[in-house]
Design a protein around this motif. Structure first.
Motif, PDB file in Angstrom:
ATOM      1  N   PRO A 202      -8.978   6.126  -1.654  1.00 43.28           N
ATOM      2  CA  PRO A 202      -9.202   4.626  -1.343  1.00 43.28           C
ATOM      3  C   PRO A 202      -9.263   4.508   0.306  1.00 43.28           C
ATOM      4  O   PRO A 202      -8.835   5.630   0.914  1.00 43.28           O
ATOM      5  CB  PRO A 202      -7.631   4.089  -1.826  1.00 43.28           C
ATOM      6  CG  PRO A 202      -7.035   5.411  -2.457  1.00 43.28           C
ATOM      7  CD  PRO A 202      -7.662   6.667  -1.997  1.00 43.28           C
ATOM      8  N   MET A 203      -9.747   3.567   0.412  1.00 43.77           N
ATOM      9  CA  MET A 203      -9.971   3.240   2.033  1.00 43.77           C
ATOM     10  C   MET A 203      -9.214   1.858   2.333  1.00 43.77           C
ATOM     11  O   MET A 203      -9.045   1.074   1.292  1.00 43.77           O
ATOM     12  CB  MET A 203     -11.475   3.023   2.148  1.00 43.77           C
ATOM     13  CG  MET A 203     -11.768   2.683   3.549  1.00 43.77           C
ATOM     14  SD  MET A 203     -13.541   2.337   3.813  1.00 43.77           S
ATOM     15  CE  MET A 203     -13.756   0.811   2.981  1.00 43.77           C
ATOM     16  N   GLU A 204      -8.785   1.772   3.767  1.00 48.14           N
ATOM     17  CA  GLU A 204      -8.372   0.540   3.774  1.00 48.14           C
ATOM     18  C   GLU A 204      -8.693  -0.233   5.048  1.00 48.14           C
ATOM     19  O   GLU A 204      -9.066   0.740   6.104  1.00 48.14           O
ATOM     20  CB  GLU A 204      -6.769   0.608   3.759  1.00 48.14           C
ATOM     21  CG  GLU A 204      -6.026  -0.787   4.028  1.00 48.14           C
ATOM     22  CD  GLU A 204      -4.404  -0.573   4.412  1.00 48.14           C
ATOM     23  OE1 GLU A 204      -3.979   0.122   5.206  1.00 48.14           O
ATOM     24  OE2 GLU A 204      -3.771  -1.202   3.528  1.00 48.14           O
TER      25      GLU A 204
ATOM     26  N   PRO B 122       0.707  -1.200   0.080  1.00 52.22           N
ATOM     27  CA  PRO B 122       0.172  -0.017  -0.105  1.00 52.22           C
ATOM     28  C   PRO B 122       0.972   1.309  -0.033  1.00 52.22           C
ATOM     29  O   PRO B 122       0.335   2.418  -0.298  1.00 52.22           O
ATOM     30  CB  PRO B 122      -0.781   0.070   1.241  1.00 52.22           C
ATOM     31  CG  PRO B 122      -0.089  -1.071   2.286  1.00 52.22           C
ATOM     32  CD  PRO B 122       0.576  -2.112   1.285  1.00 52.22           C
TER      33      PRO B 122
ATOM     34  N   LYS C  45      -4.940  -9.407   8.298  1.00 52.95           N
ATOM     35  CA  LYS C  45      -5.703  -9.183   6.800  1.00 52.95           C
ATOM     36  C   LYS C  45      -5.981  -7.785   6.501  1.00 52.95           C
ATOM     37  O   LYS C  45      -5.986  -7.113   7.285  1.00 52.95           O
ATOM     38  CB  LYS C  45      -7.180  -9.866   6.776  1.00 52.95           C
ATOM     39  CG  LYS C  45      -7.824 -10.114   5.506  1.00 52.95           C
ATOM     40  CD  LYS C  45      -7.544 -11.220   5.258  1.00 52.95           C
ATOM     41  CE  LYS C  45      -8.371 -11.444   3.597  1.00 52.95           C
ATOM     42  NZ  LYS C  45      -7.818 -12.483   2.668  1.00 52.95           N
ATOM     43  N   ARG C  46      -5.549  -7.725   5.378  1.00 50.38           N
ATOM     44  CA  ARG C  46      -5.587  -6.201   5.054  1.00 50.38           C
ATOM     45  C   ARG C  46      -6.597  -6.083   3.605  1.00 50.38           C
ATOM     46  O   ARG C  46      -6.159  -6.522   2.674  1.00 50.38           O
ATOM     47  CB  ARG C  46      -4.311  -5.549   4.694  1.00 50.38           C
ATOM     48  CG  ARG C  46      -4.100  -4.153   4.273  1.00 50.38           C
ATOM     49  CD  ARG C  46      -2.517  -3.484   4.158  1.00 50.38           C
ATOM     50  NE  ARG C  46      -2.040  -3.570   5.561  1.00 50.38           N
ATOM     51  CZ  ARG C  46      -0.989  -4.070   6.056  1.00 50.38           C
ATOM     52  NH1 ARG C  46      -0.300  -4.841   5.152  1.00 50.38           N
ATOM     53  NH2 ARG C  46      -0.635  -3.946   7.354  1.00 50.38           N
ATOM     54  N   LEU C  47      -7.733  -5.158   3.837  1.00 48.49           N
ATOM     55  CA  LEU C  47      -8.430  -4.982   2.593  1.00 48.49           C
ATOM     56  C   LEU C  47      -8.468  -3.522   2.224  1.00 48.49           C
ATOM     57  O   LEU C  47      -8.652  -2.628   3.168  1.00 48.49           O
ATOM     58  CB  LEU C  47      -9.834  -5.480   2.839  1.00 48.49           C
ATOM     59  CG  LEU C  47      -9.925  -6.970   3.176  1.00 48.49           C
ATOM     60  CD1 LEU C  47     -11.181  -7.283   3.869  1.00 48.49           C
ATOM     61  CD2 LEU C  47      -9.702  -7.638   1.926  1.00 48.49           C
ATOM     62  N   SER C  48      -8.410  -3.496   1.105  1.00 47.77           N
ATOM     63  CA  SER C  48      -8.436  -2.074   0.503  1.00 47.77           C
ATOM     64  C   SER C  48      -9.260  -1.903  -0.877  1.00 47.77           C
ATOM     65  O   SER C  48      -9.358  -2.797  -1.539  1.00 47.77           O
ATOM     66  CB  SER C  48      -7.077  -1.365   0.093  1.00 47.77           C
ATOM     67  OG  SER C  48      -5.910  -2.287   0.064  1.00 47.77           O
ATOM     68  N   ARG C  49      -9.912  -0.899  -1.001  1.00 47.62           N
ATOM     69  CA  ARG C  49     -10.755  -0.543  -2.018  1.00 47.62           C
ATOM     70  C   ARG C  49     -11.090   1.034  -2.087  1.00 47.62           C
ATOM     71  O   ARG C  49     -10.830   1.878  -1.163  1.00 47.62           O
ATOM     72  CB  ARG C  49     -12.279  -1.129  -1.842  1.00 47.62           C
ATOM     73  CG  ARG C  49     -13.135  -0.969  -0.891  1.00 47.62           C
ATOM     74  CD  ARG C  49     -14.481  -1.838  -0.905  1.00 47.62           C
ATOM     75  NE  ARG C  49     -15.227  -1.532   0.195  1.00 47.62           N
ATOM     76  CZ  ARG C  49     -16.012  -0.356   0.109  1.00 47.62           C
ATOM     77  NH1 ARG C  49     -16.151   0.093  -1.050  1.00 47.62           N
ATOM     78  NH2 ARG C  49     -16.851  -0.496   1.448  1.00 47.62           N
ATOM     79  N   GLU C  50     -11.547   1.519  -3.182  1.00 46.72           N
ATOM     80  CA  GLU C  50     -11.989   2.838  -3.243  1.00 46.72           C
ATOM     81  C   GLU C  50     -13.339   3.480  -2.905  1.00 46.72           C
ATOM     82  O   GLU C  50     -14.222   2.431  -2.983  1.00 46.72           O
ATOM     83  CB  GLU C  50     -11.817   3.010  -4.882  1.00 46.72           C
ATOM     84  CG  GLU C  50     -10.446   3.234  -5.477  1.00 46.72           C
ATOM     85  CD  GLU C  50     -10.597   3.807  -6.738  1.00 46.72           C
ATOM     86  OE1 GLU C  50     -10.674   3.282  -7.813  1.00 46.72           O
ATOM     87  OE2 GLU C  50     -10.415   5.188  -6.839  1.00 46.72           O
TER      88      GLU C  50
END
Lengths: 344, 494
Positions: free
Chosen positions: B473-475, B279, B487-492
């Motif tokens: 984006p957000m995480e 990231p 766990k790491r999730l990111s999306r806009e």
């Protein structure tokens, strides 16, 4: 030697430092402009006699923090290459505008958006998905993406520049004094500009430091009286005659719609022009200008009445990717600017 | 909590192509807790090349990088040969390689004299920043030597222009060959210049390696010491005799002990290479897929590998030309055998490659076929998927295009030299920072020495940043009870 440059637009003379202070600033760029500047070779020895290069990240160690401390107008001339793609590019453009007496938009990306400006045919979501998810070598099961702000496990905060929705030219963001287009501008063009700077004979502000003519005017090939083509070919499909006009051979060449000044290098190498110097002085939109040139030489121009809609469509349909070809270097500066797609 | 701790930002990192920065975090004792090498730009070629006529890729992808446009032009031309299933005439292949060797010289000389080698070693790592550059170097070696450097860079420039049409952003590559042959007059000109380049290559080897580095114990210690040292896998192209080749061959990978790990080619590169995303950098981190991504660690169990001059010399069995081979043997003798894990020895390997490229130019220009007028085969087959691989000045370069039956681009995958080295550079910067910055003692000389850790790779971040991110984006980070991130999730977010 104390060069004094006329600021004809304001009718006043800009007093330069005793030894000129030059800077090379960069935006979204391939750095080919940097290399072309280094490639002026022995001329660079003349330049350093009359000028100090105070900032050029590709070859010098001056950091941005130092630039920020300089007085406004500290730099005499900044050459800015690269388009404006993100918040860092914008910051650098504004910083160097403030710190420079004269700002030159250097190279096609800075002048028109250039090839990075082709990103304006798509949208960010698509690009994002392609780069970090869909490219077949990417292994990204957790859907990780780069973030403008992120903290690691220890709490260290890391930042990245924020990306904009579209690519801009330099003069979309700040006032530009001169334009020196080309991808990259050739050594001869750079030398001419440097001579004008050294002798204090710069033209009125806002000028493009290149020819007013179209590339066809300096093309070394035989000039046909009239062109009438039935079929358009792609460069890899046929043997290319090195002496005949490429358009006459059915090859799309942007010569008629492109500003001269490059010595027709690509055409001399037996390849068609792709328009890197941008629109001619007479045209507003390079793509529109070449479209009208092409339609006037297609076999339809004299016999529109005899051809069916279908025939015309077939003829024009031979032009593959008109958007990416006619606006190869100038999308952000064109009348189109950006292709808007419906957001899902 | 730790935000209060001291942070050192080097921005921009300099004497490289493109935009990057270094963040160094110190702990309460003033030692380095962590350091990051961040690539902070991107442009998005893989997406915006979709929909373009594939034969234009040779002229689009040169703009990935103005410092190594020839590398992209060559990888793209080879990729187009594969897309159209057409074999270029032998003279065309030789001309491509000749122009490409000239490019290698042009690019390597720029790094040796202007970007990395001479400014740091001739001027000294802690020389005043205002002197640590090409002009300082010319000032020190004298105008006469400066002019010889400039003359030889011009030689390399001119050969590229003759063959490619333009020095920067060449245009002559087509599927099945080149758009024009060279004339007898041009052949003579190239022969003359190539001969001068060989002499200059030998001169550079003596000036930088023999006189500047080997006669200075501090530099030898710096190169062979543990500040700039990582045991990793290495990757590079080799010819059928296992010698270094820039234009063609098989990709060979050796493990940290120098043992061959694998070989692959255009058809199966995807089986061997994966790209990891972090990231905090816009540039992905390639790794050996079968070993897997194990984080930023070196050694045999980690999939991290390195490319570029030293990696090429590490995987190969030697150089295919005599003077370069001699220099090759000497380097490994002094470094204590293969593979060499000394990051700063990349400068040395670059100088050897510069000599090889010049010698190879002489071989090629003397080839009877080189002025043959037959430099193109017109493609006749329906286009399909294709891959082109070559060695860029900064390491292995891969272009992969998928097209429809009309030859319009549907998908592009690019793995560029500096990308392969991304993990290596990050580790090198962190290690150098940890070794050099102790007890709050930081100065510009030490920070330049941290920069020297990435500069040895001659990174080209312009090349590397063909990708592009979204906005806002957000995480989401999922922590285990002990605070470990699981766990790491990111999306806009729109």
């Amino acid at each position: 030697m104390v060069p004094v440059l006329s600021d004809l637009q304001k009718g006043e003379r800009v007093k330069m430092a005793d030894k000129l202070k030059l800077a090379i600033a960069r935006g979204a760029t391939c750095s080919g402009c940097d290399v072309e500047i280094v490639d002026i070779n022995e001329k660079i020895l003349d330049v350093i006699k009359i000028a100090d290069i105070v900032y050029a990240a590709v070859i010098m160690d001056t950091k941005l923090k130092e630039v920020e401390k300089w007085d406004d107008g500290y730099i005499d001339i900044t050459f800015h290459h690269g388009a404006i793609r993100d918040s860092e590019n914008e910051h650098i453009a504004k910083l160097f505008r403030k710190k420079s007496k004269i700002l030159i938009s250097f190279g096609s990306c800075s002048c028109y958006g250039g090839i990075p400006g082709l990103a304006n045919v798509t949208n960010k979501d698509e690009i994002f998905k392609e780069s970090y998810m869909d490219t077949p070598s990417t292994v990204n099961p957790d859907f990780v993406v780069p973030l403008p702000e992120w903290k690691d496990e220890t709490g260290h905060k890391l930042t990245l520049p924020r990306f904009y929705d579209e690519v801009f030219s330099l003069d979309d963001i700040v006032t530009v004094d001169y334009y020196l287009p080309g991808c990259p501008p050739l050594v001869t063009q750079i030398n001419q500009a440097l001579d004008a700077i050294i002798s204090g004979k710069l033209p009125p502000k806002g000028s493009v430091l290149a020819s007013e003519k179209a590339l066809c005017d300096e093309c070394p090939r035989e000039k046909p009286k009239k062109i009438n083509i039935e079929r358009i070919y792609r460069p890899h499909e046929i043997e290319l005659n090195p002496d005949k006009c490429l358009l006459e051979q059915g090859i799309i060449c942007l010569g008629p719609a492109t500003r001269a000044g490059c010595d027709a290098k690509c055409i001399r190498a037996n390849m068609p022009c792709r328009g890197c110097l941008g629109a001619t002085a007479a045209a507003i939109d390079q793509g529109g200008s070449i479209l009208s040139a092409i339609t006037s030489i297609l076999a339809i121009s004299d016999k529109e009445t005899q051809l069916s809609e279908e025939d015309i469509e077939k003829l024009v349909g031979q032009i593959k990717d008109p958007l990416g070809t006619f606006y190869r270097f100038s999308m952000p500066k064109s009348l189109l600017r950006k292709v808007e797609k419906e957001k899902k | 909590m730790s935000e209060k701790k001291k942070r050192i930002t080097i921005e921009p990192i300099t004497r490289l192509e493109g935009h990057g920065k270094i963040e160094i975090f110190l702990n309460d004792e003033g030692n380095v807790e962590d350091a990051y090498f961040q690539v902070v730009e991107l442009r998005g070629f893989e997406r915006f090349c979709q929909g373009r006529p594939v034969e234009e890729m040779t002229r689009l992808t040169t703009r990935l990088c103005g410092v190594c446009p020839w590398a992209h032009h060559i990888a793209s031309s080879k990729c187009l040969d594969a897309v159209f299933k057409v074999e270029p005439p032998s003279a065309a292949k030789k001309l491509r390689e000749l122009g490409y060797c000239a490019h290698m010289v042009h690019s390597h000389l720029a790094h040796i004299y202007a970007l990395g080698g001479a400014p740091d070693f001739l001027m000294g790592p802690d020389a005043p920043p205002a002197q640590r550059n090409l002009f300082g170097v010319i000032g020190k070696v004298g105008m006469d030597v400066g002019k010889v450097v400039i003359k030889n860079r011009y030689n390399a420039q001119r050969v590229q222009e003759i063959i490619g049409g333009k020095t920067i952003h060449p245009v002559t590559g087509l599927p099945g060959g080149l758009s024009h042959p060279i004339t007898e007059e041009e052949r003579k000109e190239i022969e003359q210049m190539s001969g001068e380049l060989v002499e200059f290559g030998k001169y550079t080897l003596k000036l930088v390696v023999d006189d500047l580095i080997l006669k200075n114990k501090d530099y030898v210690d710096l190169i062979t010491g543990d500040i700039y040292y990582h045991k990793t896998y290495y990757m590079g192209l080799v010819d059928k005799n296992d010698k270094v080749n820039f234009y063609d061959g098989e990709v060979k990978v050796v493990d940290p002990d120098g043992k061959e790990y694998c070989r692959f080619n255009e058809d199966n590169y995807l089986d061997y290479i994966g790209e990891h995303v972090e990231p905090w950098s816009y540039l992905k981190f390639p790794f050996l897929k079968k070993i897997g991504w194990k984080g930023f660690v070196d050694g045999k169990d980690s999939g991290i590998y390195r490319v570029a001059p030293l990696a090429r010399l590490n995987v190969a069995d030697g150089m295919a030309t005599p003077a370069a081979q001699e220099a090759y043997e000497k380097m490994y003798e002094i470094l204590g055998g293969k593979p060499a894990h000394n990051t700063l020895a990349m400068h040395w390997a670059r100088i050897i490659e510069n000599l090889y490229a010049s010698e190879r130019m002489v071989e090629l220009i003397k080839d009877k076929e080189i002025t043959n007028k037959k430099v193109r085969n017109i493609p006749t087959k329906t286009p399909g998927e294709g891959v082109g691989i070559c060695e860029a000045p900064r390491g292995t370069l891969m272009h992969h295009y998928w097209v429809d039956k009309e030859g319009m681009v549907e998908r592009v995958n690019l793995i560029v030299a500096t990308g392969h080295n991304n993990a290596g550079m990050h580790m090198s910067v962190k290690r150098a920072a940890q070794k050099l910055i102790k007890n709050w003692k930081v100065n510009q000389g030490l920070l330049n020495m941290v920069e020297m850790a990435f500069r040895a790779y001659d990174p080209c971040l312009a090349c590397a940043t063909h990708t592009l991110p979204g906005h806002m984006p957000m995480e989401i980070i999922i922590h285990a009870p002990d605070g470990r991130v699981v766990k790491r999730l990111s999306r806009e977010i729109k």
